[in-house]
Design a protein around this motif. Structure first.
Motif, PDB file in Angstrom:
ATOM      1  N   PHE A 197       0.911  -1.126  -0.099  1.00  0.00           N
ATOM      2  CA  PHE A 197      -0.083   0.081   0.146  1.00  0.00           C
ATOM      3  C   PHE A 197       0.963   1.312  -0.070  1.00  0.00           C
ATOM      4  CE2 PHE A 197      -1.990   3.376   2.627  1.00  0.00           C
ATOM      5  CZ  PHE A 197      -3.218   3.505   1.736  1.00  0.00           C
ATOM      6  N   GLN A 198       1.873   1.148   0.897  1.00  0.00           N
ATOM      7  CA  GLN A 198       2.772   2.421   0.930  1.00  0.00           C
ATOM      8  C   GLN A 198       3.405   2.686  -0.273  1.00  0.00           C
ATOM      9  OE1 GLN A 198       5.092   1.007   4.312  1.00  0.00           O
ATOM     10  NE2 GLN A 198       4.893   3.265   5.080  1.00  0.00           N
ATOM     11  N   ASP A 199       3.870   1.745  -1.036  1.00  0.00           N
ATOM     12  CA  ASP A 199       4.538   1.897  -2.144  1.00  0.00           C
ATOM     13  C   ASP A 199       3.741   2.434  -3.433  1.00  0.00           C
ATOM     14  OD1 ASP A 199       6.963   0.859  -1.154  1.00  0.00           O
ATOM     15  OD2 ASP A 199       6.886  -0.978  -2.126  1.00  0.00           O
ATOM     16  N   ALA A 200       2.440   1.934  -3.281  1.00  0.00           N
ATOM     17  CA  ALA A 200       1.539   2.722  -4.231  1.00  0.00           C
ATOM     18  C   ALA A 200       1.179   4.056  -4.060  1.00  0.00           C
ATOM     19  CB  ALA A 200       0.382   1.677  -4.476  1.00  0.00           C
ATOM     20  N   ILE A 201       1.047   4.428  -2.544  1.00  0.00           N
ATOM     21  CA  ILE A 201       0.780   5.762  -2.340  1.00  0.00           C
ATOM     22  C   ILE A 201       1.977   6.721  -2.640  1.00  0.00           C
ATOM     23  CG2 ILE A 201       0.206   7.348  -0.258  1.00  0.00           C
ATOM     24  CD1 ILE A 201      -2.188   5.630  -1.306  1.00  0.00           C
ATOM     25  N   HIS A 202       3.214   6.141  -2.234  1.00  0.00           N
ATOM     26  CA  HIS A 202       4.336   6.969  -2.443  1.00  0.00           C
ATOM     27  C   HIS A 202       4.596   7.583  -4.021  1.00  0.00           C
ATOM     28  CE1 HIS A 202       6.269   5.570   1.680  1.00  0.00           C
ATOM     29  NE2 HIS A 202       5.244   6.705   1.674  1.00  0.00           N
ATOM     30  N   GLU A 203       3.768   7.005  -4.932  1.00  0.00           N
ATOM     31  CA  GLU A 203       3.919   7.258  -6.260  1.00  0.00           C
ATOM     32  C   GLU A 203       3.461   8.679  -6.571  1.00  0.00           C
ATOM     33  OE1 GLU A 203       2.571   4.230  -8.816  1.00  0.00           O
ATOM     34  OE2 GLU A 203       4.040   2.789  -8.055  1.00  0.00           O
ATOM     35  N   ARG A 204       2.572   9.303  -5.608  1.00  0.00           N
ATOM     36  CA  ARG A 204       2.100  10.652  -5.661  1.00  0.00           C
ATOM     37  C   ARG A 204       2.747  11.549  -4.559  1.00  0.00           C
ATOM     38  NH1 ARG A 204      -3.474   9.970  -7.790  1.00  0.00           N
ATOM     39  NH2 ARG A 204      -3.734  12.131  -7.000  1.00  0.00           N
ATOM     40  N   ASP A 205       2.844  12.515  -4.786  1.00  0.00           N
ATOM     41  CA  ASP A 205       3.309  13.638  -3.686  1.00  0.00           C
ATOM     42  C   ASP A 205       2.343  14.422  -3.203  1.00  0.00           C
ATOM     43  OD1 ASP A 205       3.033  15.245  -5.993  1.00  0.00           O
ATOM     44  OD2 ASP A 205       5.299  15.593  -6.168  1.00  0.00           O
ATOM     45  N   ASP A 206       1.071  14.416  -3.493  1.00  0.00           N
ATOM     46  CA  ASP A 206      -0.006  15.506  -3.326  1.00  0.00           C
ATOM     47  C   ASP A 206      -0.956  14.442  -2.359  1.00  0.00           C
ATOM     48  OD1 ASP A 206      -1.061  13.682  -5.409  1.00  0.00           O
ATOM     49  OD2 ASP A 206      -2.318  15.241  -6.238  1.00  0.00           O
ATOM     50  N   VAL A 207      -0.588  13.507  -1.414  1.00  0.00           N
ATOM     51  CA  VAL A 207      -1.267  12.643  -0.794  1.00  0.00           C
ATOM     52  C   VAL A 207      -0.758  12.598   0.438  1.00  0.00           C
ATOM     53  CG1 VAL A 207      -2.285  10.369  -0.210  1.00  0.00           C
ATOM     54  CG2 VAL A 207      -2.413  11.238  -2.555  1.00  0.00           C
ATOM     55  N   VAL A 208      -1.678  12.793   1.565  1.00  0.00           N
ATOM     56  CA  VAL A 208      -1.394  12.674   2.961  1.00  0.00           C
ATOM     57  C   VAL A 208      -1.833  11.350   3.541  1.00  0.00           C
ATOM     58  CG1 VAL A 208      -1.677  13.739   5.274  1.00  0.00           C
ATOM     59  CG2 VAL A 208      -1.427  15.131   3.197  1.00  0.00           C
ATOM     60  N   VAL A 209      -1.033  10.605   4.074  1.00  0.00           N
ATOM     61  CA  VAL A 209      -1.534   9.365   4.765  1.00  0.00           C
ATOM     62  C   VAL A 209      -0.878   9.352   6.259  1.00  0.00           C
ATOM     63  CG1 VAL A 209      -1.374   6.765   4.590  1.00  0.00           C
ATOM     64  CG2 VAL A 209      -1.047   8.403   2.443  1.00  0.00           C
ATOM     65  N   ASN A 210      -1.713   8.845   7.216  1.00  0.00           N
ATOM     66  CA  ASN A 210      -1.463   8.671   8.546  1.00  0.00           C
ATOM     67  C   ASN A 210      -1.781   7.239   8.964  1.00  0.00           C
ATOM     68  OD1 ASN A 210      -0.797  11.557   9.552  1.00  0.00           O
ATOM     69  ND2 ASN A 210      -2.922  11.880   8.931  1.00  0.00           N
ATOM     70  N   PHE A 211      -0.668   6.556   9.477  1.00  0.00           N
ATOM     71  CA  PHE A 211      -0.903   5.321   9.812  1.00  0.00           C
ATOM     72  C   PHE A 211      -1.085   5.068  11.364  1.00  0.00           C
ATOM     73  CE2 PHE A 211       1.694   5.368   6.103  1.00  0.00           C
ATOM     74  CZ  PHE A 211       1.363   4.319   5.263  1.00  0.00           C
ATOM     75  N   TYR A 212      -2.064   4.055  11.711  1.00  0.00           N
ATOM     76  CA  TYR A 212      -2.574   3.594  12.866  1.00  0.00           C
ATOM     77  C   TYR A 212      -2.608   2.182  13.035  1.00  0.00           C
ATOM     78  CZ  TYR A 212      -4.502   8.556  12.182  1.00  0.00           C
ATOM     79  OH  TYR A 212      -4.633   9.743  12.124  1.00  0.00           O
ATOM     80  N   GLU A 213      -2.444   1.647  14.301  1.00  0.00           N
ATOM     81  CA  GLU A 213      -2.685   0.372  14.661  1.00  0.00           C
ATOM     82  C   GLU A 213      -3.955   0.186  15.534  1.00  0.00           C
ATOM     83  OE1 GLU A 213       0.394  -2.616  17.181  1.00  0.00           O
ATOM     84  OE2 GLU A 213       1.338  -1.709  15.294  1.00  0.00           O
ATOM     85  N   SER A 214      -4.296  -1.144  15.199  1.00  0.00           N
ATOM     86  CA  SER A 214      -5.313  -1.934  16.002  1.00  0.00           C
ATOM     87  C   SER A 214      -5.078  -3.286  16.105  1.00  0.00           C
ATOM     88  CB  SER A 214      -6.682  -1.629  14.958  1.00  0.00           C
ATOM     89  OG  SER A 214      -7.744  -2.479  15.681  1.00  0.00           O
ATOM     90  N   GLY A 215      -5.837  -3.832  17.109  1.00  0.00           N
ATOM     91  CA  GLY A 215      -5.938  -5.493  17.183  1.00  0.00           C
ATOM     92  C   GLY A 215      -6.692  -5.925  16.187  1.00  0.00           C
ATOM     93  N   PHE A 216      -6.512  -7.276  16.307  1.00  0.00           N
ATOM     94  CA  PHE A 216      -7.504  -8.011  15.069  1.00  0.00           C
ATOM     95  C   PHE A 216      -9.049  -8.014  15.378  1.00  0.00           C
ATOM     96  CE2 PHE A 216      -3.247  -9.482  14.328  1.00  0.00           C
ATOM     97  CZ  PHE A 216      -3.013  -9.705  12.693  1.00  0.00           C
ATOM     98  N   LYS A 217      -9.347  -7.772  16.563  1.00  0.00           N
ATOM     99  CA  LYS A 217     -10.796  -8.037  16.834  1.00  0.00           C
ATOM    100  C   LYS A 217     -11.652  -6.868  16.306  1.00  0.00           C
ATOM    101  CE  LYS A 217     -10.067 -10.937  20.765  1.00  0.00           C
ATOM    102  NZ  LYS A 217     -10.296 -11.076  22.375  1.00  0.00           N
ATOM    103  N   MET A 218     -12.795  -6.888  16.164  1.00  0.00           N
ATOM    104  CA  MET A 218     -13.711  -5.941  15.630  1.00  0.00           C
ATOM    105  C   MET A 218     -13.868  -4.891  16.963  1.00  0.00           C
ATOM    106  SD  MET A 218     -17.424  -6.357  13.946  1.00  0.00           S
ATOM    107  CE  MET A 218     -16.932  -7.756  13.334  1.00  0.00           C
ATOM    108  N   SER A 219     -13.772  -5.501  18.061  1.00  0.00           N
ATOM    109  CA  SER A 219     -14.113  -4.332  19.242  1.00  0.00           C
ATOM    110  C   SER A 219     -12.972  -3.337  19.177  1.00  0.00           C
ATOM    111  CB  SER A 219     -14.428  -5.274  20.388  1.00  0.00           C
ATOM    112  OG  SER A 219     -13.093  -6.187  20.719  1.00  0.00           O
ATOM    113  N   ASP A 220     -11.745  -4.107  18.984  1.00  0.00           N
ATOM    114  CA  ASP A 220     -10.526  -3.188  18.971  1.00  0.00           C
ATOM    115  C   ASP A 220     -10.595  -2.041  17.796  1.00  0.00           C
ATOM    116  OD1 ASP A 220      -9.408  -4.562  21.073  1.00  0.00           O
ATOM    117  OD2 ASP A 220      -8.319  -6.101  19.815  1.00  0.00           O
TER     118      ASP A 220
END
Length: 327
Positions: A197-220
């Motif tokens: 995903f990152q490699d695809a997004i980095h092909e453009r310089d006008d995009v802002v991406v923030n990365f977050y982390e979750s557990g695998f459970k839906m409740s998380d």
């Protein structure tokens, strides 16, 4: 790393079963015995006492070590595995470890003691303890879902899937993007999927991406998504799994945010429920049942000492549905 029975067989130019007969006092030719005597003396090989305790004939049982049975991917894979094994005259013994790595290691030894013929390990992490156990039990093992150069592995093309999702949302015009992933201890989902995903997004310089982390459970994911939506205003949240995507959709509903009019969502997995909910989820669909069947065929080949590719890459389908809007 100490030599194994497989190493001795390769050096001596004989079958692994021949070395096993030799070590267990069985019948081998005088020439083969002299050759094995020499190889063992030169290498300093000492027989694995654990493996030697498994002298009895193997059963027609194949073991599956599964981190959790309430997962769609695991249940579908196990179903395909079981159906194919039964059609080939084998039975399946399932061990659920509840995502406990110590129980995974114990399960490898326990299954070997039960004279199991082969093991499918639904891996999330591959540690040195896993590798030591696999080497010591001297039972054919296939990793499903993760890869390691020393163990036969079957993995999904997570990098390619991540790249395709990145290209897709760029083509939809999204520039304010949140990516909700998982721990990088899970290399397939936490690293490869995100890297594509990152490699695809980095092909453009006008995009802002923030990365977050979750557990695998839906409740998380509900908790993580609620925090993201409180602090920022992304046009899309790309989720590392369908369960996480469902949690994001739940959080959006609780906040009165309409999907996809105000927030687009994507996932990975292709769970059945993602097709029947409204809006249906745009996602990557993996063939879990077919993968289980292929794992069955591969482990049977290994049990029969037939050749199997060290690494099998499993494909996917991109499902363009209703949860992503154009910007």
């Amino acid at each position: 790393m100490k030599n194994t029975i497989t190493d001795i067989a390769k050096i001596a130019g004989v079958a692994k079963s021949t070395v096993s007969r030799y070590l267990n006092g069985g019948s081998v030719s005088d020439a083969t015995r002299r050759k094995l005597d020499q190889v063992i003396q030169e290498t300093g090989y000492t027989p694995n006492t654990f493996a030697q305790s498994l002298k009895a004939k193997k059963t027609n049982m194949i073991g599956a070590i599964v981190p959790r049975l309430d997962s769609f991917s695991a249940s579908q894979s196990v179903t395909g595995l079981d159906e194919e094994l039964r059609s080939q005259g084998y039975q399946l013994l399932i061990v659920n470890t509840s995502q406990d790595l110590i129980r995974e290691i114990e399960a490898l030894y326990d299954l070997a003691r039960q004279k199991i013929s082969g093991i499918i390990l639904f891996a999330t992490h591959v540690t040195e303890a896993h590798l030591t156990a696999i080497q010591e039990i001297e039972v054919p093992v296939i990793l499903l879902g993760q890869q390691h150069p020393d163990v036969h592995s079957m993995v999904y093309d997570d990098y390619g899937a991540g790249y395709d999702v990145g290209q897709y949302i760029l083509n939809k015009g999204h520039k304010q993007i949140a990516y909700l992933g998982v721990t990088e201890k899970d290399v397939a989902v936490g690293v490869h999927r995100k890297q594509g995903f990152q490699d695809a997004i980095h092909e453009r310089d006008d995009v802002v991406v923030n990365f977050y982390e979750s557990g695998f459970k839906m409740s998380d994911a509900v908790i993580a998504a609620s925090s993201i939506l409180d602090q920022s205003n992304p046009s899309i949240i790309v989720c590392a799994t369908d369960n996480i995507a469902l949690g994001v959709m739940k959080a959006a509903y609780m906040k009165g945010i309409r999907i996809p009019e105000r927030l687009s969502v994507t996932g990975f997995g292709g769970y059945d429920v993602t097709e029947v909910i409204h809006p249906s989820l745009t996602t990557v669909k993996y063939g879990y049942s077919q993968s289980g069947r292929l794992a069955a065929l591969n482990i049977i080949k290994l049990v029969r000492e037939e050749s199997v590719q060290p690494l099998t890459i499993l494909g996917y389908d991109f499902m363009d549905r209703e949860s992503v809007d154009s910007v």
